[in-house]
Design a protein around this motif. Structure first.
Motif, short mmCIF file in Angstrom:
data_model
loop_
_atom_site.label_atom_id
_atom_site.label_comp_id
_atom_site.label_asym_id
_atom_site.label_seq_id
_atom_site.Cartn_x
_atom_site.Cartn_y
_atom_site.Cartn_z
N SER A 178 0.84 -1.52 0.01
CA SER A 178 0.01 -0.33 0.03
C SER A 178 1.21 1.21 0.31
O SER A 178 2.02 1.22 0.94
N THR A 179 0.40 2.17 -0.83
CA THR A 179 0.84 3.90 -0.37
C THR A 179 0.43 4.61 -0.37
O THR A 179 -0.81 4.08 1.27
N ASP A 180 1.34 5.57 0.59
CA ASP A 180 0.61 6.45 1.36
C ASP A 180 -0.52 7.22 0.60
O ASP A 180 -1.54 7.40 1.37
N TRP A 181 -1.01 7.50 -0.39
CA TRP A 181 -2.49 7.60 -1.64
C TRP A 181 -2.71 6.82 -0.49
O TRP A 181 -4.29 7.29 -1.36
N GLU A 182 -3.41 5.73 -0.68
CA GLU A 182 -4.45 4.87 -0.90
C GLU A 182 -4.84 4.51 0.73
O GLU A 182 -5.65 4.63 0.99
N HIS A 183 -3.77 5.08 1.84
CA HIS A 183 -4.08 5.08 3.74
C HIS A 183 -4.81 6.72 3.54
O HIS A 183 -5.41 6.67 4.88
N ALA A 184 -3.80 7.35 3.29
CA ALA A 184 -4.35 9.20 2.99
C ALA A 184 -5.71 9.57 3.49
O ALA A 184 -6.69 9.18 2.27
N THR A 185 -6.14 10.24 3.94
CA THR A 185 -7.63 10.79 4.63
C THR A 185 -7.42 12.81 4.63
O THR A 185 -7.01 12.23 5.34
N GLY A 186 -8.71 13.17 4.65
CA GLY A 186 -9.05 14.02 5.09
C GLY A 186 -8.12 15.40 4.79
O GLY A 186 -7.80 15.36 3.52
N LEU A 187 -7.63 16.11 5.75
CA LEU A 187 -5.83 17.06 5.74
C LEU A 187 -5.33 16.75 4.81
O LEU A 187 -4.22 16.82 4.38
N GLU A 188 -4.86 15.13 4.90
CA GLU A 188 -3.14 14.89 4.61
C GLU A 188 -3.47 13.98 3.10
O GLU A 188 -2.51 14.22 2.41
N GLN A 226 -5.42 15.68 1.23
CA GLN A 226 -5.52 17.25 0.52
C GLN A 226 -4.14 17.64 0.37
O GLN A 226 -3.51 18.27 -0.66
N GLU A 227 -3.11 17.63 1.34
CA GLU A 227 -2.26 17.89 1.68
C GLU A 227 -1.02 16.87 -0.13
O GLU A 227 -0.59 17.76 -0.59
N LEU A 228 -1.40 15.91 0.17
CA LEU A 228 -0.72 15.19 -1.16
C LEU A 228 -0.98 16.15 -2.21
O LEU A 228 -0.49 15.38 -2.71
N GLN A 229 -2.34 15.65 -2.47
CA GLN A 229 -2.46 16.19 -3.64
C GLN A 229 -2.31 17.85 -3.66
O GLN A 229 -1.82 17.85 -5.41
N ALA A 230 -2.07 18.54 -2.80
CA ALA A 230 -1.23 19.92 -3.39
C ALA A 230 -0.32 19.65 -3.77
O ALA A 230 0.35 20.21 -4.86
N ALA A 231 0.33 18.28 -3.48
CA ALA A 231 1.92 18.67 -3.57
C ALA A 231 2.25 18.05 -4.79
O ALA A 231 2.94 18.37 -5.70
N ALA A 232 1.42 17.14 -4.80
CA ALA A 232 0.80 16.58 -6.80
C ALA A 232 0.64 17.78 -7.64
O ALA A 232 1.52 17.44 -8.55
N GLU A 233 0.44 19.13 -7.52
CA GLU A 233 0.03 19.93 -8.22
C GLU A 233 1.79 20.68 -7.93
O GLU A 233 1.63 21.84 -8.51
N GLY A 234 2.38 20.89 -6.69
CA GLY A 234 3.54 21.58 -7.21
C GLY A 234 2.88 22.94 -5.93
O GLY A 234 3.62 23.75 -5.94
N LYS A 235 1.86 22.43 -5.04
CA LYS A 235 1.51 23.90 -3.95
C LYS A 235 1.76 22.90 -2.75
O LYS A 235 1.90 22.01 -2.67
N ASP A 236 1.82 23.89 -2.40
CA ASP A 236 2.17 23.66 -0.28
C ASP A 236 0.98 23.80 0.90
O ASP A 236 0.13 24.99 0.19
N PHE A 237 -0.35 23.25 0.41
CA PHE A 237 -1.43 22.68 1.23
C PHE A 237 -1.60 23.88 2.91
O PHE A 237 -2.20 24.94 2.93
N PHE A 238 -0.30 23.81 3.50
CA PHE A 238 -0.37 24.23 4.74
C PHE A 238 0.89 25.41 4.34
O PHE A 238 1.82 25.88 4.85
#
Length: 153
Positions: free
Chosen positions: A63-73, A75-87
């Motif tokens: 399993s990967t981080d993407w499969e386990h991530a929920t909520g804010l985590e 959203q943070e991974l999605q923003a990082a994939a887009e090159g943004k800093d969620f926080f």
């Protein structure tokens, strides 16, 4: 194991309980085989896991981080994939100062938010104020702020 003598200061009945507990522990120690090295104990305990991995071979799911991530985590991974800093904690430095016509919008899922604004002449002085949902803009220090209610995450 040698029989244990009772504690002279123990309340009545406690001495007998302690003697029986010591006898049970001695019997258990004598019935147990000699202790095995830790590595073989670990190998025996984990044998079912290793057998399952061997049976699946390369098909074993990892399993990967993407499969386990929920909520804010997530959203943070999605923003990082887009090159943004969620926080982005320094986003406020890029924003213009709030005026009465265009106040700084403070979002929160709470009905109010405590806001601090530094003094324009001395940034060691912080002016604090409370911004409430549904209220008109509030002047804190030299800036104007308004509260915008947001759904909780």
């Amino acid at each position: 194991c040698a029989p244990t003598s009772g504690d002279a200061h123990a309340p009545p009945g406690r001495t007998e309980m302690m003697r029986r507990a010591a006898q049970v522990m001695c019997r258990a120690a004598m019935a147990r085989p000699a202790a095995a090295p830790m590595e073989s104990m670990h190998r025996n305990a984990a044998a079912p896991i290793y057998a399952a991995r061997r049976a699946m071979g390369d098909k074993a799911p990892v399993s990967t981080d993407w499969e386990h991530a929920t909520g804010l985590e997530l959203q943070e991974l999605q923003a990082a994939a887009e090159g943004k800093d969620f926080f982005d904690h320094y986003d406020f430095l890029k924003q213009p100062n709030g005026t009465k016509e265009a106040p700084v919008v403070v979002t929160s899922s709470m009905p109010y938010r405590v806001v601090g604004a530094t003094d324009p002449d001395d940034d060691t002085i912080v002016h604090w104020g409370r911004v409430e949902a549904g209220k008109p803009p509030v002047k804190i220090g030299s800036e104007w702020f308004v509260h915008k209610a947001e759904e909780p995450h």
